[in-house]
Design a protein around this motif. Structure first.
Motif, PDB file in Angstrom:
ATOM      1  N   ALA A  55      -2.680  -4.056  -8.632  1.00 22.82           N
ATOM      2  CA  ALA A  55      -2.571  -2.619  -8.894  1.00 22.82           C
ATOM      3  C   ALA A  55      -3.958  -1.980  -8.987  1.00 22.82           C
ATOM      4  O   ALA A  55      -4.183  -0.880  -8.472  1.00 22.82           O
ATOM      5  N   GLU A  56      -4.894  -2.668  -9.642  1.00 23.68           N
ATOM      6  CA  GLU A  56      -6.264  -2.163  -9.743  1.00 23.68           C
ATOM      7  C   GLU A  56      -6.923  -2.102  -8.365  1.00 23.68           C
ATOM      8  O   GLU A  56      -7.603  -1.136  -8.039  1.00 23.68           O
ATOM      9  N   ALA A  57      -6.719  -3.134  -7.553  1.00 25.69           N
ATOM     10  CA  ALA A  57      -7.290  -3.152  -6.202  1.00 25.69           C
ATOM     11  C   ALA A  57      -6.754  -1.978  -5.390  1.00 25.69           C
ATOM     12  O   ALA A  57      -7.501  -1.310  -4.673  1.00 25.69           O
ATOM     13  N   TRP A  93      -8.864   1.191  -3.881  1.00 23.11           N
ATOM     14  CA  TRP A  93      -8.766   1.443  -2.447  1.00 23.11           C
ATOM     15  C   TRP A  93      -8.379   2.900  -2.212  1.00 23.11           C
ATOM     16  O   TRP A  93      -8.950   3.583  -1.362  1.00 23.11           O
ATOM     17  N   ARG A  94      -7.399   3.383  -2.975  1.00 25.10           N
ATOM     18  CA  ARG A  94      -6.967   4.778  -2.841  1.00 25.10           C
ATOM     19  C   ARG A  94      -8.085   5.749  -3.226  1.00 25.10           C
ATOM     20  O   ARG A  94      -8.257   6.789  -2.590  1.00 25.10           O
ATOM     21  N   LEU A 122     -12.222   9.819  -1.047  1.00 23.66           N
ATOM     22  CA  LEU A 122     -13.565  10.373  -0.875  1.00 23.66           C
ATOM     23  C   LEU A 122     -13.748  11.049   0.479  1.00 23.66           C
ATOM     24  O   LEU A 122     -14.693  11.796   0.675  1.00 23.66           O
ATOM     25  N   GLY A 123     -12.851  10.770   1.418  1.00 21.43           N
ATOM     26  CA  GLY A 123     -12.914  11.408   2.730  1.00 21.43           C
ATOM     27  C   GLY A 123     -14.144  11.019   3.512  1.00 21.43           C
ATOM     28  O   GLY A 123     -14.430   9.843   3.681  1.00 21.43           O
ATOM     29  N   VAL A 176      -9.519   2.208 -16.665  1.00 23.83           N
ATOM     30  CA  VAL A 176      -9.937   3.598 -16.673  1.00 23.83           C
ATOM     31  C   VAL A 176      -9.119   4.393 -15.655  1.00 23.83           C
ATOM     32  O   VAL A 176      -8.643   3.851 -14.659  1.00 23.83           O
ATOM     33  N   ASP A 177      -8.971   5.682 -15.920  1.00 23.28           N
ATOM     34  CA  ASP A 177      -8.254   6.561 -15.008  1.00 23.28           C
ATOM     35  C   ASP A 177      -9.101   6.786 -13.759  1.00 23.28           C
ATOM     36  O   ASP A 177     -10.290   7.122 -13.847  1.00 23.28           O
ATOM     37  N   ALA A 178      -8.519   6.612 -12.606  1.00 24.90           N
ATOM     38  CA  ALA A 178      -9.259   6.724 -11.341  1.00 24.90           C
ATOM     39  C   ALA A 178      -9.777   8.141 -11.109  1.00 24.90           C
ATOM     40  O   ALA A 178     -10.806   8.325 -10.458  1.00 24.90           O
TER      41      ALA A 178
END
Length: 166
Positions: free
Chosen positions: A78-80, A84-85, A90-91, A147-149
């Protein structure tokens, strides 16, 4: 009379900022009471090249580094996926950031580099902790586990905006 009026206007324009600044400080009006960075800026970590993780690709890019356990469980996956998302979000700026996973090389997602700790992990290591590292290898910001992404994304976008490409 007209020249005196011009002089008074000039004195007011040049002298007004100091009383306004004093009033803002005295009555705490218009002063932001929150910090800009979402992570920890006060840390004593060595630069990335001194971490016991072996040789990394010699690239002068920003790094999103996160650590995990040696076996990748559901939380690790889930962290990975979360990082990745974030990288995809970041575009155009995504090509300036490399993702580095320390501790597990199972199910490596595209664009991610996986390495292991050489020997024993450092004392300051904690699973799922995240670091933003500048192109010279200095730790800019450290985040706690889980941490919140969005917080990391905001900080990373701000760093990339303030440090344009050469």
């Amino acid at each position: 009379m007209r020249n005196r009026l011009k002089l008074l206007c000039l004195i007011f324009v040049l002298g007004a900022p100091m009383p306004m600044a004093w009033a803002m400080l005295h009555w705490q009006i218009g002063i932001p009471d929150h910090k800009v960075a979402h992570g920890n800026l006060d840390h004593d970590r060595p630069i990335l090249s001194q971490w016991p993780i072996g040789q990394l690709p010699d690239q002068s890019q920003w790094w999103l580094v996160w650590s995990t356990h040696e076996t990748c469980d559901d939380v690790c996956l889930a962290e990975a996926d979360k990082w990745w998302r974030l990288h995809r979000a970041l575009g155009r700026q995504a090509e300036r950031v490399l993702r580095l996973r320390i501790g597990s090389d199972t199910d490596v997602l595209p664009g991610e580099i996986a390495v292991f700790w050489e020997g024993k992990a450092p004392d300051w290591h904690e699973a799922y902790r995240v670091w933003l590292v500048d192109p010279q290898g200095h730790i800019v910001t450290e985040y706690p586990a889980q941490v919140d992404a969005r917080s990391v994304h905001k900080d990373l976008e701000r760093l990339l905006k303030r440090n344009p490409e050469k």
